[in-house]
Design an enzyme around this catalytic site. Structure first.
Site, PDB file in Angstrom:
ATOM      1  N   ASP A 104      -1.614 -11.242  46.197  1.00 54.45           N
ATOM      2  CA  ASP A 104      -2.556 -12.291  46.597  1.00 54.45           C
ATOM      3  C   ASP A 104      -2.860 -13.284  45.484  1.00 54.45           C
ATOM      4  OD1 ASP A 104      -3.219 -11.730  49.397  1.00 54.45           O
ATOM      5  OD2 ASP A 104      -3.921  -9.819  48.593  1.00 54.45           O
ATOM      6  N   ARG A 120     -16.761  -6.426  37.374  1.00 56.49           N
ATOM      7  CA  ARG A 120     -16.834  -7.828  37.812  1.00 56.49           C
ATOM      8  C   ARG A 120     -17.603  -8.721  36.842  1.00 56.49           C
ATOM      9  NH1 ARG A 120     -12.955  -5.502  39.941  1.00 56.49           N
ATOM     10  NH2 ARG A 120     -12.609  -5.601  42.172  1.00 56.49           N
ATOM     11  N   ASP A 166     -17.327  -7.806  46.078  1.00 51.66           N
ATOM     12  CA  ASP A 166     -16.821  -8.389  44.845  1.00 51.66           C
ATOM     13  C   ASP A 166     -16.913  -9.916  44.813  1.00 51.66           C
ATOM     14  OD1 ASP A 166     -16.345  -5.990  43.541  1.00 51.66           O
ATOM     15  OD2 ASP A 166     -14.417  -5.729  44.522  1.00 51.66           O
ATOM     16  N   SER A 176      -6.257  -0.288  49.716  1.00 52.20           N
ATOM     17  CA  SER A 176      -6.790  -1.250  48.767  1.00 52.20           C
ATOM     18  C   SER A 176      -7.392  -0.434  47.630  1.00 52.20           C
ATOM     19  CB  SER A 176      -7.851  -2.110  49.449  1.00 52.20           C
ATOM     20  OG  SER A 176      -8.600  -2.775  48.451  1.00 52.20           O
TER      21      SER A 176
HETATM   22  N1  ARG Z   1     -16.901  -0.380  47.464  1.00 52.67           N
HETATM   23  C1  ARG Z   1     -16.796  -0.482  46.043  1.00 52.67           C
HETATM   24  C2  ARG Z   1     -17.749  -1.509  45.511  1.00 52.67           C
HETATM   25  O1  ARG Z   1     -18.177  -2.345  46.236  1.00 52.67           O
HETATM   26  C3  ARG Z   1     -15.380  -0.755  45.593  1.00 52.67           C
HETATM   27  C4  ARG Z   1     -14.825  -2.105  45.930  1.00 52.67           C
HETATM   28  C5  ARG Z   1     -13.377  -2.293  45.628  1.00 52.67           C
HETATM   29  N2  ARG Z   1     -12.646  -1.243  46.280  1.00 52.67           N
HETATM   30  C6  ARG Z   1     -11.369  -1.261  46.633  1.00 52.67           C
HETATM   31  N3  ARG Z   1     -10.888  -0.167  47.079  1.00 52.67           N
HETATM   32  N4  ARG Z   1     -10.641  -2.323  46.599  1.00 52.67           N
HETATM   33  O2  ARG Z   1     -18.096  -1.501  44.354  1.00 52.67           O
END
Ligand code: ARG
Length: 399
Positions: free
Chosen positions: A14, A95, A124, A175
Site C-alpha cells: 500500500d 505511532r 492508527d 493485517s
Molecule cells: N488494534 C490495535 C490498536 O489499535 C492494533 C492496530 C494495528 N493492528 C494490526 N493488526 N494491523 O492499537
C-alpha cells in the site's frame, strides 16, 4: 510551488503504491520515511531503496529502536499500561514516534503534506493525524487508502500498471503490526470471533502448552525503569529485547481479545507481547512493595486513563503530559529487584527486594519480633465503622 509529501513508508504494497499515486494526485514530490521500531523482517536498506525505485525523491530510514524503547515503551511500563486491562498498546505506542520523525522530515525537506497508509476504520489514522496536528498544525494530511477508497485489488492493479518493483504474489491473509513492544494480528479467519487462533499466527512466542523447563529471571529497576537483567546492566532496548526472548520462549504474553476501537466498532485482535507482559508484572509488584497505599490506589486509575489516552491517539496532549508528571513522581522509590518464574505462558513473581521497601518485617510478622501494637486496632476499628453503624441504626429506626 511544488508540494512535497512526507510519507510514512513501511515498504509494503500500500505505501509503495502510494508513492507514484501521491506524486500524481498532488502534482509534487514524495519523501519516504521508514522507521525501524524493532519490527524485524526486511533489511532497512532494502526498504530505503524500494521507495526510491517507486519514485520517491528522498528516502529516509531511521533506526529508532533505542528511542522507541526509552521514550515510549518505558513510559508505558511506568504506567503499567494495559488498554481494557489487557492490551499493552503495541501499535498505539509506535505511532507518536513515527509522527515525531515525519514532522522532523517535513521540516528538513520542506514537506507541506504528510501521508500515511491507514484505512478509515482504525485507530492508527487518528493517532497519526492528531499527533501531527499537535506537533505541526500547518501540515496537511492525505491518507490515500482511506481518502481514495483503495481496495487490495486496486492497489495491486496500480502496482502492476506503474510497474512497481513489489512482489504482490504472496501476501499474508492477516493485517499485522509489530514492533519491539509486541505484535498485533487481525483480519482473515479471525474476523469470526468464534474461531480459535491457530499456532501459525504467532511469531514472538512459543506454544505455552508444550512441555519445557521453567526459566527464572531477576529484573532490577531504578525509579521505575528496568536497568539490569540477572545482574547484567541493560539499556531500555536490551531490557525489552531480552525479556521478549526469555518470556517468548515460555509462551508468555499471548492475548486474544475483542476491543473497543476509538471509531466506535469492536474488533478482534490477537496479540503477543512477551517482554511487555513480563516487565509489567514485575514493575507492578515492585510498586506494590514501594509505593504508599493511597498513591498506589490513585495511580491505578491514572494508569488506566493514561492507557486510554494513548490508545485514543492523545500521546501529545495536555492531560497525558499532566499524568506523566504524576507518574514520574510516583516512581521516585520504585527501585529494587523482582524475581520472576517464566513458565507455561505465565510470568509469576516469586520474590522482591528493595532498599525503598515499605514492607516492614516487624510490622507484618505473626512470629516473635512483632512491632505492631495490636491494642491500637480496637479503637481504630470502632471509629472506622462508626458512620456505617450510625446509618444502619437510622435505617432501622425509620424502617
Ligand atoms: N488494534 C490495535 C490498536 O489499535 C492494533 C492496530 C494495528 N493492528 C494490526 N493488526 N494491523 O492499537
Amino acid at each position: 510551488m511544488t508540494e512535497r509529501v512526507v510519507l510514512a513508508y513501511s515498504g509494503g504494497l500500500d505505501t509503495s503504491v502510494a508513492i507514484p499515486y501521491l506524486a500524481e494526485q498532488v502534482g509534487g514530490e514524495v519523501i519516504a520515511v521508514a522507521l525501524d521500531v524493532g519490527q524485524g523482517g526486511e533489511d532497512m536498506e532494502v526498504i530505503r531503496q524500494r521507495a526510491l525505485d517507486c519514485g520517491a525523491v528522498e528516502s529516509v530510514v531511521v533506526d529508532a529502536k533505542d528511542e522507541f524503547a526509552a521514550d515510549f515503551c518505558l513510559p508505558a511500563l511506568r504506567a503499567n499500561a494495559l488498554y481494557m486491562d489487557r492490551y499493552p498498546l503495541v501499535s498505539a505506542l509506535s505511532r507518536p514516534l513515527i509522527v515525531r520523525h515525519l514532522v522532523e522530515a517535513a521540516q528538513r525537506y520542506g514537506g507541506t503534506v504528510v501521508s500515511h497508509g491507514c484505512t478509515g476504520k482504525g485507530n492508527d489514522q487518528v493517532r497519526f493525524e492528531v499527533g501531527i496536528g499537535a506537533l505541526a498544525p500547518g501540515l496537511k494530511v492525505i491518507a490515500p487508502a482511506r481518502d481514495f477508497a483503495w481496495t487490495r485489488d486496486k492497489a495491486i492493479a496500480l502496482a502492476e500498471e506503474k510497474g512497481l518493483p513489489i512482489d504482490v504474489s504472496h501476501r499474508s491473509p492477516y493485517s499485522i503490526d509489530q514492533n519491539l513492544w509486541g505484535r498485533a494480528v487481525e483480519t482473515g479467519f479471525l474476523e469470526d470471533i468464534w474461531n480459535s487462533p491457530i499456532e501459525e499466527l504467532y511469531s514472538y512466542t512459543a506454544n505455552p502448552a508444550e512441555p519445557r523447563d521453567a526459566d527464572e529471571v531477576t529484573i532490577t529497576f531504578d525509579q521505575g525503569d528496568p536497568v539490569a537483567v540477572d545482574g547484567e546492566t541493560v539499556t531500555p532496548l536490551e531490557a525489552v529485547a531480552e525479556l521478549n526472548r526469555r518470556a517468548g520462549a515460555q509462551g508468555i504474553g499471548r492475548l486474544d481479545m475483542v476491543e473497543d476501537r476509538l471509531v466506535g466498532i469492536k474488533s478482534r485482535e490477537v496479540y503477543e507481547a512477551p517482554g511487555a507482559i513480563a516487565l509489567i508484572a514485575a514493575h507492578q509488584e515492585l510498586e506494590n512493595v514501594t509505593v504508599e497505599r493511597d498513591v498506589a490506589r490513585f495511580k491505578r486509575s491514572v494508569d488506566q486513563r493514561w492507557g486510554e489516552l494513548v490508545y485514543d491517539g492523545l500521546w501529545f496532549s495536555p492531560l497525558k503530559d499532566a499524568l506523566d508528571a504524576f507518574i514520574a513522581d510516583t516512581q521516585k522509590y520504585v527501585t529494587g529487584e523482582v524475581r520472576l518464574t517464566l513458565h507455561g505462558g505465565r510470568a509469576v513473581v516469586t520474590g522482591r527486594r528493595s532498599e525503598a521497601s515499605l514492607y516492614d518485617f516487624g510490622m507484618a510478622t505473626y512470629d516473635t519480633g512483632d512491632t505492631f501494637d495490636q491494642s491500637l486496632a480496637k479503637g481504630f476499628v470502632q471509629l472506622w465503622g462508626l458512620p456505617s453503624r450510625m446509618a444502619s441504626a437510622r435505617n432501622k429506626r425509620l424502617g
